[in-house]
Design an enzyme around this catalytic site. Structure first.
Site, PDB file in Angstrom:
ATOM      1  N   ASP A  96      44.254 -11.864-116.338  1.00 44.15           N
ATOM      2  CA  ASP A  96      43.821 -12.295-117.671  1.00 44.15           C
ATOM      3  C   ASP A  96      42.346 -12.628-117.811  1.00 44.15           C
ATOM      4  O   ASP A  96      41.955 -13.340-118.728  1.00 44.15           O
ATOM      5  CB  ASP A  96      44.645 -13.521-118.076  1.00 44.15           C
ATOM      6  CG  ASP A  96      44.532 -14.642-117.049  1.00 44.15           C
ATOM      7  OD1 ASP A  96      43.580 -14.632-116.256  1.00 44.15           O
ATOM      8  OD2 ASP A  96      45.408 -15.533-117.045  1.00 44.15           O
ATOM      9  N   GLU A 118      50.438  -8.533-112.621  1.00 44.30           N
ATOM     10  CA  GLU A 118      50.627  -9.900-113.167  1.00 44.30           C
ATOM     11  C   GLU A 118      50.679  -9.845-114.696  1.00 44.30           C
ATOM     12  O   GLU A 118      49.942 -10.539-115.409  1.00 44.30           O
ATOM     13  CB  GLU A 118      49.556 -10.886-112.683  1.00 44.30           C
ATOM     14  CG  GLU A 118      50.009 -12.337-112.818  1.00 44.30           C
ATOM     15  CD  GLU A 118      48.960 -13.361-112.376  1.00 44.30           C
ATOM     16  OE1 GLU A 118      48.127 -13.740-113.198  1.00 44.30           O
ATOM     17  OE2 GLU A 118      48.996 -13.771-111.207  1.00 44.30           O
ATOM     18  N   GLU A 132      41.901 -16.574-121.813  1.00 47.02           N
ATOM     19  CA  GLU A 132      42.854 -15.796-121.007  1.00 47.02           C
ATOM     20  C   GLU A 132      44.091 -15.339-121.785  1.00 47.02           C
ATOM     21  O   GLU A 132      44.604 -14.239-121.550  1.00 47.02           O
ATOM     22  CB  GLU A 132      43.279 -16.599-119.770  1.00 47.02           C
ATOM     23  CG  GLU A 132      42.170 -16.803-118.732  1.00 47.02           C
ATOM     24  CD  GLU A 132      41.243 -17.968-119.044  1.00 47.02           C
ATOM     25  OE1 GLU A 132      41.472 -18.673-120.053  1.00 47.02           O
ATOM     26  OE2 GLU A 132      40.266 -18.161-118.293  1.00 47.02           O
ATOM     27  N   HIS A 209      38.350 -26.060-113.423  1.00 46.71           N
ATOM     28  CA  HIS A 209      37.326 -25.114-113.874  1.00 46.71           C
ATOM     29  C   HIS A 209      37.564 -24.563-115.271  1.00 46.71           C
ATOM     30  O   HIS A 209      36.689 -23.905-115.823  1.00 46.71           O
ATOM     31  CB  HIS A 209      37.248 -23.930-112.892  1.00 46.71           C
ATOM     32  CG  HIS A 209      38.421 -23.003-112.980  1.00 46.71           C
ATOM     33  ND1 HIS A 209      38.521 -22.015-113.935  1.00 46.71           N
ATOM     34  CD2 HIS A 209      39.550 -22.925-112.254  1.00 46.71           C
ATOM     35  CE1 HIS A 209      39.670 -21.367-113.774  1.00 46.71           C
ATOM     36  NE2 HIS A 209      40.314 -21.900-112.772  1.00 46.71           N
ATOM     37  N   ARG A 211      37.756 -23.280-118.947  1.00 42.20           N
ATOM     38  CA  ARG A 211      36.775 -23.382-120.049  1.00 42.20           C
ATOM     39  C   ARG A 211      37.175 -24.424-121.078  1.00 42.20           C
ATOM     40  O   ARG A 211      36.344 -25.173-121.571  1.00 42.20           O
ATOM     41  CB  ARG A 211      36.647 -22.017-120.738  1.00 42.20           C
ATOM     42  CG  ARG A 211      35.445 -21.212-120.286  1.00 42.20           C
ATOM     43  CD  ARG A 211      35.378 -19.889-121.039  1.00 42.20           C
ATOM     44  NE  ARG A 211      34.077 -19.243-120.917  1.00 42.20           N
ATOM     45  CZ  ARG A 211      33.638 -18.633-119.822  1.00 42.20           C
ATOM     46  NH1 ARG A 211      34.376 -18.605-118.719  1.00 42.20           N
ATOM     47  NH2 ARG A 211      32.447 -18.060-119.812  1.00 42.20           N
ATOM     48  N   HIS A 242      34.008 -25.739-108.173  1.00 46.03           N
ATOM     49  CA  HIS A 242      33.752 -24.383-108.685  1.00 46.03           C
ATOM     50  C   HIS A 242      32.247 -24.197-108.911  1.00 46.03           C
ATOM     51  O   HIS A 242      31.546 -25.156-109.221  1.00 46.03           O
ATOM     52  CB  HIS A 242      34.531 -24.254-110.001  1.00 46.03           C
ATOM     53  CG  HIS A 242      34.639 -22.862-110.555  1.00 46.03           C
ATOM     54  ND1 HIS A 242      33.572 -22.206-111.129  1.00 46.03           N
ATOM     55  CD2 HIS A 242      35.689 -22.014-110.639  1.00 46.03           C
ATOM     56  CE1 HIS A 242      33.971 -21.007-111.550  1.00 46.03           C
ATOM     57  NE2 HIS A 242      35.267 -20.862-111.252  1.00 46.03           N
TER      58      HIS A 242
HETATM   59  C1  UD1 Z   1      36.566 -17.025-114.727  1.00 52.02           C
HETATM   60  C2  UD1 Z   1      37.622 -16.466-115.679  1.00 52.02           C
HETATM   61  C3  UD1 Z   1      38.875 -17.333-115.633  1.00 52.02           C
HETATM   62  C4  UD1 Z   1      39.362 -17.551-114.204  1.00 52.02           C
HETATM   63  C5  UD1 Z   1      38.219 -18.066-113.344  1.00 52.02           C
HETATM   64  C6  UD1 Z   1      38.656 -18.168-111.886  1.00 52.02           C
HETATM   65  C7  UD1 Z   1      36.882 -15.393-117.791  1.00 52.02           C
HETATM   66  C8  UD1 Z   1      36.289 -15.593-119.131  1.00 52.02           C
HETATM   67  N1  UD1 Z   1      37.092 -16.504-117.039  1.00 52.02           N
HETATM   68  O1  UD1 Z   1      36.159 -18.277-115.233  1.00 52.02           O
HETATM   69  O2  UD1 Z   1      39.898 -16.711-116.388  1.00 52.02           O
HETATM   70  O3  UD1 Z   1      40.402 -18.505-114.224  1.00 52.02           O
HETATM   71  O4  UD1 Z   1      37.112 -17.144-113.427  1.00 52.02           O
HETATM   72  O5  UD1 Z   1      37.776 -18.967-111.138  1.00 52.02           O
HETATM   73  O6  UD1 Z   1      37.135 -14.279-117.395  1.00 52.02           O
HETATM   74  N2  UD1 Z   1      29.383 -18.701-110.857  1.00 52.02           N
HETATM   75  C9  UD1 Z   1      28.584 -18.523-109.765  1.00 52.02           C
HETATM   76  N3  UD1 Z   1      29.098 -17.858-108.681  1.00 52.02           N
HETATM   77  C10 UD1 Z   1      30.372 -17.405-108.627  1.00 52.02           C
HETATM   78  C11 UD1 Z   1      31.191 -17.610-109.738  1.00 52.02           C
HETATM   79  C12 UD1 Z   1      30.674 -18.246-110.855  1.00 52.02           C
HETATM   80  O7  UD1 Z   1      27.415 -18.912-109.771  1.00 52.02           O
HETATM   81  O8  UD1 Z   1      30.768 -16.827-107.607  1.00 52.02           O
HETATM   82  C13 UD1 Z   1      28.836 -19.379-112.054  1.00 52.02           C
HETATM   83  C14 UD1 Z   1      27.865 -18.502-112.869  1.00 52.02           C
HETATM   84  O9  UD1 Z   1      26.829 -19.315-113.372  1.00 52.02           O
HETATM   85  C15 UD1 Z   1      28.749 -18.042-114.028  1.00 52.02           C
HETATM   86  C16 UD1 Z   1      29.646 -19.247-114.232  1.00 52.02           C
HETATM   87  O10 UD1 Z   1      29.893 -19.742-112.926  1.00 52.02           O
HETATM   88  O11 UD1 Z   1      28.011 -17.684-115.180  1.00 52.02           O
HETATM   89  C17 UD1 Z   1      30.947 -19.007-114.966  1.00 52.02           C
HETATM   90  O12 UD1 Z   1      31.638 -17.879-114.446  1.00 52.02           O
HETATM   91  P1  UD1 Z   1      32.696 -17.077-115.391  1.00 52.02           P
HETATM   92  O13 UD1 Z   1      33.296 -15.964-114.613  1.00 52.02           O
HETATM   93  O14 UD1 Z   1      32.056 -16.742-116.686  1.00 52.02           O
HETATM   94  O15 UD1 Z   1      33.766 -18.189-115.757  1.00 52.02           O
HETATM   95  P2  UD1 Z   1      34.807 -18.978-114.844  1.00 52.02           P
HETATM   96  O16 UD1 Z   1      34.920 -20.348-115.401  1.00 52.02           O
HETATM   97  O17 UD1 Z   1      34.471 -18.782-113.424  1.00 52.02           O
HETATM   98  N1  UDP Z   2      40.950 -21.033-104.080  1.00 49.72           N
HETATM   99  C1  UDP Z   2      40.106 -20.791-102.993  1.00 49.72           C
HETATM  100  N2  UDP Z   2      39.102 -21.695-102.710  1.00 49.72           N
HETATM  101  C2  UDP Z   2      38.885 -22.801-103.469  1.00 49.72           C
HETATM  102  C3  UDP Z   2      39.720 -23.022-104.595  1.00 49.72           C
HETATM  103  C4  UDP Z   2      40.742 -22.113-104.877  1.00 49.72           C
HETATM  104  O1  UDP Z   2      40.275 -19.801-102.274  1.00 49.72           O
HETATM  105  O2  UDP Z   2      37.961 -23.572-103.156  1.00 49.72           O
HETATM  106  C5  UDP Z   2      42.020 -20.041-104.384  1.00 49.72           C
HETATM  107  C6  UDP Z   2      43.419 -20.602-104.631  1.00 49.72           C
HETATM  108  O3  UDP Z   2      44.163 -20.663-103.435  1.00 49.72           O
HETATM  109  C7  UDP Z   2      44.006 -19.601-105.620  1.00 49.72           C
HETATM  110  C8  UDP Z   2      42.812 -19.088-106.368  1.00 49.72           C
HETATM  111  O4  UDP Z   2      41.662 -19.437-105.609  1.00 49.72           O
HETATM  112  O5  UDP Z   2      44.590 -18.485-104.967  1.00 49.72           O
HETATM  113  C9  UDP Z   2      42.746 -19.702-107.738  1.00 49.72           C
HETATM  114  O6  UDP Z   2      41.525 -19.422-108.326  1.00 49.72           O
HETATM  115  P1  UDP Z   2      40.967 -20.231-109.566  1.00 49.72           P
HETATM  116  O7  UDP Z   2      41.572 -21.593-109.593  1.00 49.72           O
HETATM  117  O8  UDP Z   2      39.496 -20.104-109.504  1.00 49.72           O
HETATM  118  O9  UDP Z   2      41.451 -19.346-110.802  1.00 49.72           O
HETATM  119  P2  UDP Z   2      42.806 -19.266-111.669  1.00 49.72           P
HETATM  120  O10 UDP Z   2      43.952 -19.024-110.757  1.00 49.72           O
HETATM  121  O11 UDP Z   2      42.902 -20.548-112.434  1.00 49.72           O
HETATM  122  O12 UDP Z   2      42.532 -18.121-112.581  1.00 49.72           O
END
Ligand code: UD1
Ligand code: UDP
Length: 372
Positions: A96, A118, A132, A209, A211, A242
């Protein structure tokens, strides 16, 4: 050979696609291509390295504080180029995220069928989880085959008039990944984790984490954590934070200097799931963690107002408590103080499959192409 291109971009997609990619690579009928958007950079690379996946294409789109619109447009353009070059027979997307939806849309525009892994999770609330719920619903409209983890996910799709013949119940590939990563003799290489006395302390693992929780909801959650720590001297909290800077700023402002709250960097998947299996209680707004915890028999206090994972609630391991400070505090405090309540939630029941979801998905793909 059938050319299957897997598209993903964030940590959870990578974790849940990794076991499937391994199975696609093993199939003699399939040529597997991997295209990552890198919507996440560091948190994606951690998983690629662990599972030894070398993407054929890397769109490298991540920007600091990226917007959903920015992700969508960059993924759409980037995937179109790769599709035009590779001409795959199908693309596979997961779950999602915005990578999922934009990747599917790019495939649709090129009339490439989409397989949705999924599929069928729904909260019923357009804005929660945001974005999502709409990402997965729109991906469901586009997809030609739907790999639903559970029967209730299948029923959600049937209610949206998806044809039954296009849906396969597979279990969740997260269990395939979990089985690859759990090790009962696991030793952490992180010194901070090795210094925690898991035998004599109550250890709470916290992640947040989402939004829709940015801002006041996260402040409420972190304030409840402060109260728990102040009132329970035997509690230690481990919080792998995160990389979203908006999350990090909030965490630092409320929990920056609180004793027994260990703020650490996101953990690699292996240490993370082994930490889950060693801790006592989990507080989280994560989706994937709600699926892993029932297998490990760990109670999860879900820091959200709803869930698309009713199976974990029915299994008794997961409790939805919302995002108000007092509600979160009460729920966690009950688990700390009341052994009966704790034991009721700490049952290892696994509603998400037997670790063979990836095999079923590969079989489903071969059947779609009439190659049983
Ligand atoms: C995203 C997904 C969410 C998922 C989550 C898992 C969308 C809109 N959101 O949210 O569905 O649950 O990932 O964790 O698709 N950043 C880094 N390094 C990384 C990752 C993120 O620096 O490796 C920072 C960046 O500044 C980035 C921000 O985090 O712009 C947000 O990342 P983004 O993918 O937009 O949103 P998430 O909250 O991570
Ligand atoms: N996870 C990880 N390291 C962390 C936190 C979470 O590997 O420090 C793993 C966790 O076991 C799960 C996945 O990341 O499999 C969940 O990711 P996240 O919570 O970022 O996203 P969501 O599932 O909410 O989309």
């Amino acid at each position: 050979m059938i050319k299957i291109m897997t598209v993903f971009g964030t940590r959870p997609e990578a974790i849940k696609m990794a076991p499937l990619i391994k199975k696609l690579e093993e199939s003699r009928e399939i040529k597997s291509i991997v295209c990552v958007t890198a919507q996440h950079r560091q948190m994606l690379d951690q998983v690629l390295e662990l599972f030894n996946i070398n993407p054929d294409y890397d769109l490298n789109i991540m920007k600091d504080r990226q917007s959903i619109t920015g992700i969508t447009t960059n993924v759409l353009k980037g995937i179109e180029e790769v599709i035009l070059k590779e001409n795959p027979d199908m693309i596979l997307v997961h779950g999602d995220t915005t990578t999922t939806f934009a990747g599917s849309l790019a495939a649709f525009y090129q009339k490439v069928p989409v397989g949705h892994v999924e599929a069928g999770l729904r909260s019923g609330d357009k804005y929660s989880p945001y974005p999502e719920e709409i990402n997965r619903s729109l991906t469901g409209r586009i997809a030609s085959i739907h790999f639903a983890p559970t029967i209730s996910n299948k029923n959600n799709l049937l209610e949206e008039n998806i044809a039954e013949k296009d849906i396969t119940i597979t279990g969740n590939t997260v269990i395939d990944a979990l089985m690859m990563a759990i090790d009962k003799d696991y030793k952490f290489s992180e010194e901070k984790l090795n210094n925690i006395d898991f035998d004599n302390k109550k250890v709470i693992l916290l992640t947040s984490h989402r939004r829709e929780n940015l801002g006041q909801p996260m402040i409420n959650i972190f304030n409840s954590v402060k109260r728990i720590i102040e009132e329970n001297k035997d509690v230690e909290i481990v919080f792998p934070v995160h990389l979203n800077p908006k999350v990090r700023e909030l965490v630092k402002s409320v929990l920056g200097e609180v004793e027994r709250v260990h703020l650490i960097e996101p953990l690699d998947y292996k240490p993370f799931v082994n930490l889950m299996s060693k801790c006592d209680i989990i507080m989280s707004d994560s989706g994937g963690i709600q699926e892993e915890a029932p297998s490990l028999g760990k109670p999860v206090i879900v820091l959200r107002k709803e869930t698309e994972r009713p199976e974990a609630v029915e299994a008794g391991t997961v409790k939805i408590v919302g995002i108000e400070e007092n509600d979160v505090y009460e729920a966690v405090n009950t688990l700390i103080k009341d052994k009966n309540e704790y034991d009721k939630m700490a049952n290892a029941i696994n509603p998400y499959g037997d670790g063979k979801a990836s095999d079923r998905i590969v079989k489903g793909i071969l059947e779609y192409f009439n190659k049983p």
